[in-house]
Design a protein around this motif. Structure first.
Motif, short mmCIF file in Angstrom:
data_model
loop_
_atom_site.label_atom_id
_atom_site.label_comp_id
_atom_site.label_asym_id
_atom_site.label_seq_id
_atom_site.Cartn_x
_atom_site.Cartn_y
_atom_site.Cartn_z
N VAL A 2 -4.17 83.18 -15.37
CA VAL A 2 -2.76 83.58 -15.40
C VAL A 2 -2.53 84.65 -14.35
O VAL A 2 -3.29 85.62 -14.27
CB VAL A 2 -2.37 84.11 -16.80
N HIS A 3 -1.53 84.46 -13.52
CA HIS A 3 -1.17 85.46 -12.52
C HIS A 3 0.31 85.38 -12.23
O HIS A 3 0.95 84.37 -12.48
CB HIS A 3 -2.00 85.28 -11.23
N GLY A 4 0.87 86.44 -11.72
CA GLY A 4 2.30 86.46 -11.41
C GLY A 4 3.14 86.38 -12.66
O GLY A 4 2.75 86.80 -13.73
N ASN A 5 4.32 85.81 -12.53
CA ASN A 5 5.27 85.69 -13.64
C ASN A 5 5.16 84.29 -14.24
O ASN A 5 6.06 83.48 -14.12
CB ASN A 5 6.69 85.96 -13.13
N MET A 6 4.04 83.99 -14.85
CA MET A 6 3.81 82.65 -15.40
C MET A 6 4.26 82.63 -16.86
O MET A 6 3.63 83.23 -17.73
CB MET A 6 2.34 82.27 -15.28
N LYS A 7 5.35 81.93 -17.13
CA LYS A 7 5.85 81.76 -18.50
C LYS A 7 5.76 80.29 -18.86
O LYS A 7 5.69 79.42 -18.00
CB LYS A 7 7.30 82.22 -18.60
N HIS A 8 5.76 80.00 -20.14
CA HIS A 8 5.75 78.62 -20.64
C HIS A 8 4.56 77.86 -20.08
O HIS A 8 4.70 76.90 -19.36
CB HIS A 8 7.06 77.90 -20.30
N ILE A 9 3.37 78.34 -20.40
CA ILE A 9 2.17 77.71 -19.85
C ILE A 9 1.54 76.78 -20.87
O ILE A 9 1.82 76.84 -22.07
CB ILE A 9 1.14 78.76 -19.41
N GLU A 10 0.69 75.90 -20.37
CA GLU A 10 -0.07 74.98 -21.21
C GLU A 10 -1.46 74.85 -20.62
O GLU A 10 -1.64 74.87 -19.40
CB GLU A 10 0.61 73.61 -21.25
N TYR A 11 -2.45 74.71 -21.48
CA TYR A 11 -3.81 74.48 -21.03
C TYR A 11 -4.09 72.98 -21.08
O TYR A 11 -3.81 72.32 -22.09
CB TYR A 11 -4.80 75.23 -21.93
N VAL A 12 -4.60 72.45 -19.99
CA VAL A 12 -4.96 71.03 -19.92
C VAL A 12 -6.36 70.92 -19.32
O VAL A 12 -6.87 71.87 -18.73
CB VAL A 12 -3.96 70.22 -19.07
N SER A 13 -6.96 69.74 -19.46
CA SER A 13 -8.29 69.56 -18.90
C SER A 13 -8.21 69.57 -17.38
O SER A 13 -7.21 69.17 -16.79
CB SER A 13 -8.91 68.25 -19.39
N LEU A 14 -9.28 70.02 -16.77
CA LEU A 14 -9.34 70.06 -15.32
C LEU A 14 -9.21 68.66 -14.72
O LEU A 14 -8.53 68.47 -13.72
CB LEU A 14 -10.64 70.71 -14.86
N SER A 15 -9.81 67.66 -15.36
CA SER A 15 -9.73 66.29 -14.83
C SER A 15 -8.29 65.77 -14.86
O SER A 15 -7.83 65.13 -13.91
CB SER A 15 -10.65 65.35 -15.59
N TYR A 16 -7.55 66.08 -15.93
CA TYR A 16 -6.14 65.68 -16.00
C TYR A 16 -5.34 66.38 -14.91
O TYR A 16 -4.52 65.77 -14.22
CB TYR A 16 -5.56 66.02 -17.38
N ALA A 17 -5.57 67.68 -14.75
CA ALA A 17 -4.83 68.45 -13.76
C ALA A 17 -5.08 67.93 -12.36
O ALA A 17 -4.16 67.83 -11.55
CB ALA A 17 -5.21 69.93 -13.86
N LYS A 18 -6.33 67.58 -12.05
CA LYS A 18 -6.64 67.06 -10.71
C LYS A 18 -5.94 65.74 -10.43
O LYS A 18 -5.62 65.43 -9.28
CB LYS A 18 -8.15 66.89 -10.55
N GLN A 19 -5.68 64.96 -11.46
CA GLN A 19 -4.99 63.67 -11.30
C GLN A 19 -3.49 63.85 -11.08
O GLN A 19 -2.86 63.04 -10.41
CB GLN A 19 -5.20 62.78 -12.52
N HIS A 20 -2.89 64.88 -11.65
CA HIS A 20 -1.43 65.01 -11.68
C HIS A 20 -0.86 66.21 -10.93
O HIS A 20 0.34 66.28 -10.75
CB HIS A 20 -0.95 65.06 -13.13
N TYR A 21 -1.71 67.16 -10.53
CA TYR A 21 -1.23 68.38 -9.90
C TYR A 21 -2.10 68.73 -8.70
O TYR A 21 -3.18 68.20 -8.53
CB TYR A 21 -1.26 69.54 -10.90
#
Length: 101
Positions: free
Chosen positions: A75-94
């Motif tokens: 978490v850094h900066g002004n990060m609001k409304h966060i969600e934790y997801v798997s790294l493999s999912y994140a690499k596919q979509h972000y």
């Protein structure tokens, strides 16, 4: 002609005249059907965190924000409304965050 946002049924009438005499009337009925905007496919968590040092990389999870396009390992900066997801999912979509990676 402007169409009010709170009205979904309309009728338009047109009259034809020749030398001031009516020779025809046409009408058209219109029903407006509104399609709702699709919701984002990623559910979000409305939790906020005071610490900027929350590291989630150890468990194979990363952070995404509600409308963000990148994934983060802390978490850094002004990060609001966060969600934790798997790294493999994140690499596919972000994309990875340039600050975190």
């Amino acid at each position: 002609m402007s169409i009010p946002n709170d009205k979904n049924d309309f009728e338009i009438k047109a009259e034809s005249q020749v030398l001031g005499k009516k020779i025809g009337i046409d009408s058209l009925s219109i029903v407006r059907i509104l399609t709702p905007e699709p919701e984002p496919t990623v559910e979000t968590n409305t939790s906020t965190y005071a610490s900027d040092n929350s590291d989630t990389s150890a468990g194979g999870e990363v952070i995404i924000t509600k409308y963000g396009e990148k994934y983060h390992n802390h978490v850094h900066g002004n990060m609001k409304h966060i969600e934790y997801v798997s790294l493999s999912y994140a690499k596919q979509h972000y994309e990875p965050c340039k600050i975190c990676y």
